[in-house]
Design an enzyme around this catalytic site. Structure first.
Site, PDB file in Angstrom:
ATOM      1  N   ASP A 170       0.852  -1.192   0.000  1.00  0.00           N
ATOM      2  CA  ASP A 170       0.000   0.000   0.000  1.00  0.00           C
ATOM      3  C   ASP A 170       0.894   1.251   0.000  1.00  0.00           C
ATOM      4  O   ASP A 170       1.810   1.353   0.825  1.00  0.00           O
ATOM      5  CB  ASP A 170      -0.879  -0.047   1.264  1.00  0.00           C
ATOM      6  CG  ASP A 170      -1.990   0.982   1.260  1.00  0.00           C
ATOM      7  OD1 ASP A 170      -2.409   1.409   0.176  1.00  0.00           O
ATOM      8  OD2 ASP A 170      -2.448   1.337   2.371  1.00  0.00           O
ATOM      9  N   GLU A 201      -1.510   6.048  -8.742  1.00  0.00           N
ATOM     10  CA  GLU A 201      -2.462   7.055  -8.241  1.00  0.00           C
ATOM     11  C   GLU A 201      -2.255   8.393  -8.931  1.00  0.00           C
ATOM     12  O   GLU A 201      -1.118   8.815  -9.131  1.00  0.00           O
ATOM     13  CB  GLU A 201      -2.294   7.234  -6.717  1.00  0.00           C
ATOM     14  CG  GLU A 201      -3.188   8.329  -6.132  1.00  0.00           C
ATOM     15  CD  GLU A 201      -3.218   8.378  -4.600  1.00  0.00           C
ATOM     16  OE1 GLU A 201      -3.079   7.319  -3.958  1.00  0.00           O
ATOM     17  OE2 GLU A 201      -3.373   9.482  -4.060  1.00  0.00           O
ATOM     18  N   GLY A 224      -9.222   5.566   1.457  1.00  0.00           N
ATOM     19  CA  GLY A 224      -9.944   6.315   2.491  1.00  0.00           C
ATOM     20  C   GLY A 224     -11.407   5.927   2.596  1.00  0.00           C
ATOM     21  O   GLY A 224     -12.274   6.779   2.755  1.00  0.00           O
ATOM     22  N   ASN A 259     -10.326   0.481  -0.118  1.00  0.00           N
ATOM     23  CA  ASN A 259      -9.244   0.434   0.875  1.00  0.00           C
ATOM     24  C   ASN A 259      -9.729   0.809   2.272  1.00  0.00           C
ATOM     25  O   ASN A 259     -10.269   1.908   2.459  1.00  0.00           O
ATOM     26  CB  ASN A 259      -8.150   1.428   0.492  1.00  0.00           C
ATOM     27  CG  ASN A 259      -7.227   0.898  -0.568  1.00  0.00           C
ATOM     28  OD1 ASN A 259      -7.583   0.001  -1.331  1.00  0.00           O
ATOM     29  ND2 ASN A 259      -6.033   1.441  -0.625  1.00  0.00           N
ATOM     30  N   THR A 296      -8.479   2.296   8.751  1.00  0.00           N
ATOM     31  CA  THR A 296      -8.885   2.936  10.008  1.00  0.00           C
ATOM     32  C   THR A 296      -9.968   2.130  10.731  1.00  0.00           C
ATOM     33  O   THR A 296      -9.955   2.027  11.960  1.00  0.00           O
ATOM     34  CB  THR A 296      -9.381   4.373   9.725  1.00  0.00           C
ATOM     35  OG1 THR A 296      -8.351   5.065   9.009  1.00  0.00           O
ATOM     36  CG2 THR A 296      -9.672   5.123  10.994  1.00  0.00           C
TER      37      THR A 296
HETATM   38  P1  13P Z   1      -9.001   4.610   5.736  1.00  0.00           P
HETATM   39  O1  13P Z   1      -8.109   5.512   6.516  1.00  0.00           O
HETATM   40  O2  13P Z   1     -10.304   5.252   5.388  1.00  0.00           O
HETATM   41  O3  13P Z   1      -9.201   3.293   6.374  1.00  0.00           O
HETATM   42  O4  13P Z   1      -8.269   4.339   4.337  1.00  0.00           O
HETATM   43  C1  13P Z   1      -7.188   3.435   4.244  1.00  0.00           C
HETATM   44  C2  13P Z   1      -6.488   3.520   2.949  1.00  0.00           C
HETATM   45  O5  13P Z   1      -6.957   4.117   2.001  1.00  0.00           O
HETATM   46  C3  13P Z   1      -5.188   2.828   2.837  1.00  0.00           C
HETATM   47  O6  13P Z   1      -4.580   3.017   1.607  1.00  0.00           O
END
Ligand code: 13P
Length: 286
Positions: A81, A133, A210, A252, A255
């Site tokens: 990632d 990206e 996110g 993804n 969090t």
């Molecule tokens: P979150 O912070 O919303 O979980 O997103 C994680 C992410 O996009 C990792 O690449």
């Protein structure tokens, strides 16, 4: 079941309009929880590992991910990632990752294309897929701290040019989401029209970073158990589901797992202050 590449999972997902979850893992417990949940749901999954997670565990998290992926009953890809540079992408390919992300989204278009192309050439030579990206998400992207004011959403024509030039396998796009637990006020804005416009021009699977939902009952439980998470807001399930019908094939989430893990930890430590067996603490779940 053998490991699969990101491309194996995501091309099918885009074609049939479903989303593959890519979940961040830092350790054994999280990796096992992700695999167990995927097996329970009979769903393919991606284990997403950052360079930070690798440094934290002296790369042991990679061994754990590959081991668990190889013995899972569902297809699993092991994915880097937000790879910061060519070197880390190549190191991960050597370690056995089946998918890498090169994130040069903070550079100008020409430099992003050039750096991404280098990784694509090397990765494709050994059958590993590449996510790239363009556009900038607000929030924290590991080492990168991007101010919300400067967030640039992905432009459809730029996305098309970029994918033709780089031949990357999937594309992370900036559509209003951000990393972390504070994604805006009320219902965070997702630019659905932009997803559709990009999908019209880019046939490859699109990636939504996110995407954590930030369950409000978990935030409440965390704070009741001594946490202090303020203004925590996530992406609504309906927005993620709609995005998947519009061209997003990879969702993804990191969090949400941290929130669930910390809530369980805080609760068990509060409920059992005399517990000193780490296994009993780490084995709890919300
Ligand atoms: P979150 O912070 O919303 O979980 O997103 C994680 C992410 O996009 C990792 O690449």
């Amino acid at each position: 079941m053998p490991l699969v590449t990101g491309k194996d999972l995501l091309v099918k997902a885009r074609a049939h309009q479903y989303g593959i979850g890519a979940f961040n893992t830092d350790n054994l417990e999280t990796t096992q929880a992700i695999i167990e949940a995927a097996e329970e749901m009979k769903s393919p999954v991606m284990l997403a590992i950052t360079e930070g997670a690798m440094n934290h565990s002296r790369k042991r998290v990679v061994d754990i991910a590959l081991y668990e992926a190889n013995r899972a009953s569902v297809p699993v890809a092991v994915h880097l990632d937000h790879g910061e540079n060519y070197e880390i992408c190549l190191q991960c390919i050597r370690l056995g990752f089946t998918s890498v992300m090169i994130d040069k989204s903070h550079l100008d278009e020409a430099s992003n294309i050039a750096e991404t192309k280098r990784v694509v050439e090397a990765a494709h030579a050994v059958g590993v897929s590449v996510e790239a990206e363009i556009g900038v998400l607000s929030g924290i992207e590991e080492a990168l701290n991007v101010s919300a004011d400067h967030a640039q959403l992905t432009k459809p024509d730029e996305a098309e040019r970029f994918m033709l030039a780089t031949e990357a396998d999937s594309l992370a796009i900036a559509i209003g989401t951000s990393h972390g637990p504070n994604k805006g006020i009320g219902r965070p804005f997702i630019d659905h029209e932009r997803i559709k416009a990009i999908a019209d021009r880019v046939p490859q699977p699109l990636v939504m970073h996110g995407a954590s939902g930030i369950a409000q009952d978990l935030v409440k439980r965390l704070n009741e158990a001594g946490g202090a998470l303020k203004n925590a807001v996530g992406i609504h399930d309906e927005d993620s589901a709609k995005a998947v019908t519009e061209g997003i094939a990879k969702i993804n989430v990191g969090t949400d797992l941290r929130l669930a893990g910390m809530t369980a930890l805080r609760e068990v430590l509060k409920q059992k202050p005399a517990e000193i067996d780490l296994r009993k603490v780490l084995g709890s779940g919300p």
